[in-house]
Each structure stands twice: as C-alpha cells, then as structure tokens.
Enzyme design. Sequence first.
Site, PDB file in Angstrom:
ATOM      1  N   ARG A 266      34.109  42.945  37.915  1.00 56.16           N
ATOM      2  CA  ARG A 266      33.472  43.976  38.903  1.00 56.16           C
ATOM      3  C   ARG A 266      34.301  43.871  40.151  1.00 56.16           C
ATOM      4  NH1 ARG A 266      28.062  42.629  41.821  1.00 56.16           N
ATOM      5  NH2 ARG A 266      28.119  40.541  41.789  1.00 56.16           N
TER       6      ARG A 266
ATOM      7  N   LYS B  68      34.842  44.543  45.585  1.00 53.88           N
ATOM      8  CA  LYS B  68      33.813  43.936  44.708  1.00 53.88           C
ATOM      9  C   LYS B  68      32.782  44.873  44.607  1.00 53.88           C
ATOM     10  CE  LYS B  68      30.792  39.768  43.860  1.00 53.88           C
ATOM     11  NZ  LYS B  68      30.245  38.526  44.382  1.00 53.88           N
TER      12      LYS B  68
ATOM     13  N   ASP C  46      29.084  47.115  33.941  1.00 52.78           N
ATOM     14  CA  ASP C  46      29.130  48.346  34.506  1.00 52.78           C
ATOM     15  C   ASP C  46      30.280  48.242  35.727  1.00 52.78           C
ATOM     16  OD1 ASP C  46      27.611  47.349  36.664  1.00 52.78           O
ATOM     17  OD2 ASP C  46      26.032  49.073  36.398  1.00 52.78           O
ATOM     18  N   GLY C  47      30.486  47.066  35.986  1.00 57.91           N
ATOM     19  CA  GLY C  47      31.609  46.706  37.207  1.00 57.91           C
ATOM     20  C   GLY C  47      31.103  47.122  38.656  1.00 57.91           C
TER      21      GLY C  47
ATOM     22  N   ARG D 277      36.485  42.542  50.397  1.00 59.60           N
ATOM     23  CA  ARG D 277      36.465  40.943  50.764  1.00 59.60           C
ATOM     24  C   ARG D 277      37.726  40.483  51.219  1.00 59.60           C
ATOM     25  NH1 ARG D 277      33.576  37.437  46.419  1.00 59.60           N
ATOM     26  NH2 ARG D 277      35.547  37.630  45.320  1.00 59.60           N
TER      27      ARG D 277
ATOM     28  N   ASP E 244      35.264  28.926  38.201  1.00 58.92           N
ATOM     29  CA  ASP E 244      35.946  30.093  38.468  1.00 58.92           C
ATOM     30  C   ASP E 244      35.204  30.480  39.846  1.00 58.92           C
ATOM     31  OD1 ASP E 244      33.292  30.442  36.492  1.00 58.92           O
ATOM     32  OD2 ASP E 244      33.531  32.515  37.455  1.00 58.92           O
TER      33      ASP E 244
END
Length: 525
Positions: free
Chosen positions: A110, A130, A142-143, A193, A269
């Site tokens: 996302r 984001k 759904d991102g 971001r 991650d």
Amino acid sequence: MIESALNPSSQNTPPSTPTPFAGLGFDNSYARELEGLYVAVTPATVPAPKLLKLNLALAESLGLDTNALKSPEGLAVLSGNQVPPGAQPIAQAYAGHQFGGFSPQLGDGRALLLGEIINRLGKRCDIAFKGSGRTPFSRGGDGKAAVGPVLREYLMGEGMHALGIPTTRVLAAVATGEQVRRETALPGALLSRVASSHLRVGTFQYFAARRDQTMLRRLAEYAIARHDPELMGREDRFIEFFKAVVQRQARLIAQWMSVGFIHGVMNTDNMTISGETIDYGPCAFMESYNPDTVFSSIDHYGRYAYGRQPDIAQWNLARLAESLLELIDQDADRATKTVIAVLEDFPRQYAQHWLQLNRAKLGLDDTASREDDSALINQFLALMQTYKVDYTQAMRYLADVAEGEMERFLDLFGPPGNLDVGTWVAQWQARLSLGSPNASCNAPSSKASASDIAKRMRANNPIYIPRNHQVEAALQAASDQGDLGPFEQLLLVLQDPFTEKPEYLEFALPAAAEQTAVYQTFCGT
C-alpha cells in the site's frame, strides 16, 4: 503472478502533466539502477482530496515551494491524482522475516516510491506515498489507509524527530474523501513520507533468497553509493558497509530505549539500512517502567517487547549478514567468521551508546565516568519497575532533586520515607559530587553546579512524549468528528519536548494504570 510483474519493461510510467513542481528536480536512481526490484505502478486517484496537514518545516528543508504545495495543483500531487514531472512511481520489492517467519516476497502493498529529490544540503531523499492504492504486492489488501493511522505516523515521526532520533517523516497527510473498510468503515487518507531511502534488510533478503548474486551485488553497490560513499571502490567495502549498518542500528536502538519507545513490529522489512525509524503502525511509548512491556495486538508472545529490542536488532542484522556473505568473501567459512565477529560486537556498541545516553539523562559527566555507572543506572530502573513508576517522569523529575527539590520525584515512588529510593538518591548524589555516600536525600549541594547539572539533565530528558492515551484521543477526534484541534495541539507540544510549560501540564501525565493495562495498538492495515 507477482514475480512476472517485476519486469519493469512491461510497465509504463504514467504520463505527467505540468504542475508547480516542474522545478522539483526528481532524480530516480533506484528505478534507474535497480531494474527487477520494483514494479511501476500508478497511484490510485481519489474522489475528494483535502489537505489535513502539511509539514511546512520539512517542506522548506527539502527546498520545496510551500505555496505550490498548498495550491490545488499541489493537492493533486499530494493526493496521487497527478504525477509531477520527473517522478517515476514504483512499488518496491523486498522479502522479510515477520515475527521470525520468512516470506521470500513481500513488497509495497500500500505504498509507492514517488521519486527521489536532492534537498538543499545536497542530500538525496525519497518521497513515497502510503495508502495510495493496490499494487502487485498487496496480497489481497486494498492498498488504502485511514485517517487515524496516517495521522499517527505524522505525530510519531515529528515526535521522534524533535527528540533527536533518526526517523522517516511525513510531508503531508491528505484525506481522500472515500471510506475504507476495516472492522468498520473509516474515513480514508494517504500520506507522503520522506526518508533517506527505503532500503531495508528485507530488500537484500529478496535477492539473497533467489540466489541472484548479480542483482545482490548491484543492490549492495547502490546502497554503498547512497549511504556510505566513502567506501566506494574499496576492496573491503561490503564488510565495511555491514559494519556501518550495525553501527547505525546500535545507536538507533539505544535511542529508542532511552525514551521508552516500543516499535512493535521489528520485522526485517521494517529495519532500514540508513538507521532511520520506519513504520509507525503498532508503536507506543512505555509508561510504567517494565522491560516486558508490549502493546501490539499481534505480538502475542512478546517477541518485540521493549526490553527485547536490542536482541531483535542483532537478530535482524544477522539476517542481513547472511544475505551479504558471498559478497564479503567467496570462502564461506572465512565470510562467516568475519560477519560473526561484527555481529558479536553489536552488544558492546549498543551498551556503549546506552551508557552514554543514560549518563547524560542522569547528569553524569562522561569525563569523570566510573565503571559502576551501569550498575547505578540499572538500580534506578529496577526501582522504577518495583514501584511501577512512569519512566519519563522519573527521569525528568530527577533533575529537580539535583537542585534540592524532592517532592515531585519522591511522590512517584509512593509514601514519603521510601528507604530504597533514599539510598539510591544518596549514591547518585555522591557520584555527582553533590553529597557524600552517606548523605541524606536532602543533602545540600553547590547551587551553581546543581543548576548546571539540572539544566543538562532536562536537555536530555523530555517532559513530553507522545503519550498513548493522548495520541488515541487526538486520532479519534480527527477520525470520528473531523476535529483536528486535539491533533494540532498535541503536535505543537511534541515539537518542543524538553521545555516544561505550565499550560501543558496534562501532556506530561501518564494515563491511569487501569487504562494502560488494557491498551493495545494495531497495524492500521
């Protein structure tokens, strides 16, 4: 198949329309140099974008035109409805260990890297979205993002930045005018971001898991050029790069611990190569001191508890070491011995940073450091745990004691006359040369030196942190009532965390113990 989508030649970068950002100067080195490690993706359009918050100070430091950002054209870019000239939106691929289990392919489900710019200091920065919609890595999601998690990341990033802790930061938070479905329907939002880069331990794991040494070498060379350029061309550059990442993480984790920050989801991650804090999903701040503190609703076994963060950081770095082994030395035994030596030095580096930070917090002069300072600090922490004392308040109010004001500090530890606390304070005063080892809590001190020590302590101990209950109240008001007032007020307080102001008294107070006992944080996905 997502794997097949990683051929960027089959993707078309979306066309861009002239905007006020024409002079922004995107230079997308990641997309240019690391084909096979991303997919070109167009941000989802949103129906009714509205600017919730623009980070003017950050925008100015990047050299961006704040008036352009606040314009309708700027809002179109910040909402993902328009791609600025030169930007090349991509979803990055990476792997990762999540709660100890390895996933060979994760990636931006996302998020999108919009592009890279060079700021006023000549430093390359990522600008990423984001909550900008689905990508091939979304894995059924759904991102999208909701207002609450977006504003949480804004608050936390700015709070950490003001505390002097390396962090990603939010440039802008934008409401999308649509609803996203979680347990209930929530107002949608997205953020932009800023980071030194979005390279992660999991980025290296991606190619290592595929035994693709050619691409792994390209990635490592890219990371070195971006974050440790002084190592470029050196024969030992890969092991020295690993050492640099270890050093950055040792200091970062010590800084987290020094303010009671709990990341909550320290998957590989979510560990950056740059040493910046990233991903403020289930994060929180510890109140009553306890190394076992966990708030994340998905951390069922306390893997990422406050006190386990240094060990987890070392574990994550071991996963990076595994990925780099063949680059470091073709002789597997020799490479393994080399990286083990570096990894085994992590606890020493962390302890060194931890001790330096805590000496400053307790007003202890590094030039007169003593071997028993660690014991003195740990005794203080043990007292906090025994008496269930708020960590931030105890550290801050100890500065009062340096000046002979005892009341606020002693009140934290229960009824007057606590002999355990009195004994420790006398030892601490002796270490400061403010009293003798047998002095009482009220031992007189030199006013000049006491004032200097207290001032130094207050410069290293915040009075204001993002208190969990205050963060939740601000986010709930914004999400449920569209009221950004509490968010703005809290943000204002957090931007100057070391200066005590009477009008901000409520922001220095912890939540009630019964409220903290049931408090949980969530990933926001």
